[in-house]
Design an enzyme around this catalytic site. Structure first.
Site, PDB file in Angstrom:
ATOM      1  N   SER A   1       0.834  -1.205   0.000  1.00 51.73           N
ATOM      2  CA  SER A   1       0.000   0.000   0.000  1.00 51.73           C
ATOM      3  C   SER A   1       0.866   1.250   0.000  1.00 51.73           C
ATOM      4  CB  SER A   1      -0.917   0.004   1.229  1.00 51.73           C
ATOM      5  OG  SER A   1      -1.801  -1.093   1.215  1.00 51.73           O
TER       6      SER A   1
ATOM      7  N   ARG B   1       1.500   8.115   5.130  1.00 50.89           N
ATOM      8  CA  ARG B   1       0.747   7.443   6.184  1.00 50.89           C
ATOM      9  C   ARG B   1      -0.627   8.066   6.381  1.00 50.89           C
ATOM     10  NH1 ARG B   1       4.063   3.439   9.484  1.00 50.89           N
ATOM     11  NH2 ARG B   1       2.002   3.166  10.368  1.00 50.89           N
TER      12      ARG B   1
ATOM     13  N   HIS C   1      -2.612   6.628   3.551  1.00 52.64           N
ATOM     14  CA  HIS C   1      -2.879   5.224   3.846  1.00 52.64           C
ATOM     15  C   HIS C   1      -4.024   5.082   4.836  1.00 52.64           C
ATOM     16  CE1 HIS C   1      -2.009   1.388   6.098  1.00 52.64           C
ATOM     17  NE2 HIS C   1      -2.021   0.954   4.851  1.00 52.64           N
TER      18      HIS C   1
END
Length: 458
Positions: A257, A280, A283
């Site tokens: 990912s 992040r 994500h």
């Protein structure tokens, strides 16, 4: 009465299937393009009637075949390659259907198509999804063909081209190349296979960008690889994925990912640390807008990494942020994560000072830990309180993560922090944010050494 449509393969006798040979040996009449009889005449029984037609007389061959069917007779129509691929089967069946010939026992004998023969010579180019496209617009409007070309290019199909170029149709392949270069790398492998499996066979390997269309004629098949196809010696290989399987474990899925997110980032003004934090955030939310909303100051992530890995204290405005910070990280480094929102003193302090509970909790936290890392993922009033306390000299935070979400006071609180100098900060600008985003930024600070190692080994 029987009517067989038979694919005789690309030319080499070894490429003709036994079923085709058996059907031909049993035929009473064989109809086909006269050039093909050189490949089958030795298989026919004595007395078999052979009727040759010109290349352009496909319809006449189909009509003759259907109308020649009679009781006790076996009629065969031959086609190079596979009779069902750009060949005679559909035309014969279509004419029989229009004539409502229920009395004919129809069958199609498969053959090895030219694209399969070419693929075999090239090794393994069709190991993943592929398509075949004819560039002849004699029967199909070019607008339809171009739609198919575009779909195949966008869909990343390995593509085999039939009827790629002739003296009269000499521009279609150039147009296809132009379309494919919009969607494929110029380094995409391409093969021009001429007269596959015949004595005159030749193979020319090139790339999409270097493809010389003038080398191609009607005896050629052109094969274009997909984005994974590569050349090994004189072979083309298109991986199916066995040696690069999809991620299975949680860590593999997370890393894949991160990789996919990283490939789609657009900003070039972020430091590697800030880019990692933005990754992040994306994500955590599946929202690429966070890259544009991300604002960091004073090398904040690097400072926080040192602070956290030496056992710092993190203050959150709500318990959801506290829960989102990975416990494996906090336990590894002995980091305390505290939230004062539910402290028993909050209600009384809020009532006495006319504060929100979030403000009251933040005021208590500041008094106890004035130099902590403060992480705001929900309440803009908590962020405003923190800025006020800083300006009054009551705290000197190691940093502030500002990601409150919503409408009332959200923009104002973030702007107040942005223009308050001296605090290393990460701000998610605008109205977006949330507990998960705030926690993701802290987790990015914890793992900064990991991303540094990733960059080092690229």
């Amino acid at each position: 009465m029987r009517l067989s449509v038979i694919g005789i393969g690309p030319g080499d006798a070894a490429y003709m299937l036994p079923a085709a040979q058996q059907a031909l040996a049993d035929a009473d009449m064989v109809i086909g393009y006269h050039y093909y009889f050189q490949f089958v005449s030795h298989l026919l029984k004595p007395g078999c009637e052979c009727i040759g037609r010109e290349l352009s007389e496909e319809e006449a061959r189909a009509v003759l075949a259907v109308e020649s069917c009679a009781a006790g007779k076996h009629i065969a129509v031959i086609s190079s390659g596979d009779a069902g691929v750009y060949a005679m089967a559909s035309l014969v069946y279509e004419y029989a259907a229009k004539q409502n010939r229920e009395d004919i026992a129809l069958q199609t004998i498969p053959g090895i198509s030219a694209f399969q023969g070419a693929a075999a010579r090239l090794g393994a180019p069709i190991g993943h999804d592929f398509c075949c496209i004819s560039l002849s617009d004699l029967m199909t409007p070019w607008t339809t063909i171009e739609k198919r070309i575009t779909g195949a290019a966008m869909g990343d199909f390995v593509t085999s081209l039939y009827n790629p170029r002739s003296n009269k149709r000499n521009w279609q392949l150039s147009r296809l190349k132009e379309i494919y270069l919009l969607h494929r790398s110029a380094e995409t492998p391409v093969a021009i296979v001429r007269q596959v499996s015949r004595e005159e066979e030749s193979i020319h390997l090139t790339t999409l960008g270097a493809l010389d269309v003038t080398m191609v004629d009607m005896f050629c098949l052109v094969m274009i690889g997909n984005s994974q196809t590569y050349r090994f010696r004189n072979f083309l290989i298109t991986p199916r994925g066995y040696l690069s399987r999809k991620p299975i474990t949680g860590d593999e899925i997370q890393q894949e990912s991160f990789r996919q997110i990283s490939e789609q980032l657009q900003r070039d003004d972020l430091s590697p640390a800030d880019q990692w934090a933005a990754i992040r955030c994306i994500h955590s939310t599946a929202d690429f807008e966070y890259e544009q909303l991300y604002y960091g100051t004073d090398n904040a992530l690097e400072k926080w990494h040192t602070y956290l890995t030496n056992g710092g204290i993190v203050i959150t405005d709500v318990t959801m942020v506290q829960s989102g910070i990975t416990k494996a990280f906090t336990q590894r480094y002995g980091v305390e994560v505290k939230c004062y929102l539910n402290d028993e003193r909050v209600v009384a302090l809020a009532a006495a000072e006319n504060l929100t509970r979030s403000q009251a909790g933040m005021r208590l936290a500041i008094a106890a830990h004035p130099n902590a890392l403060f992480v705001i993922g929900n309440a803009p009033t908590a962020l405003l309180e923190l800025c006020d306390q800083y300006q009054q000299g009551n705290c000197r935070p190691v940093g502030v993560v500002a990601a409150p979400v919503g409408f009332v006071n959200v923009l104002e609180s973030k702007l107040k922090l942005k223009y308050t100098t001296g605090i290393p900060s990460v701000i998610i600008e605008g109205r977006k944010g949330g507990s998960n985003v705030a926690a993701a930024i802290v987790n990015a600070a914890f793992t900064l050494d990991t991303i540094t190692a990733m960059h080092t080994h690229k």
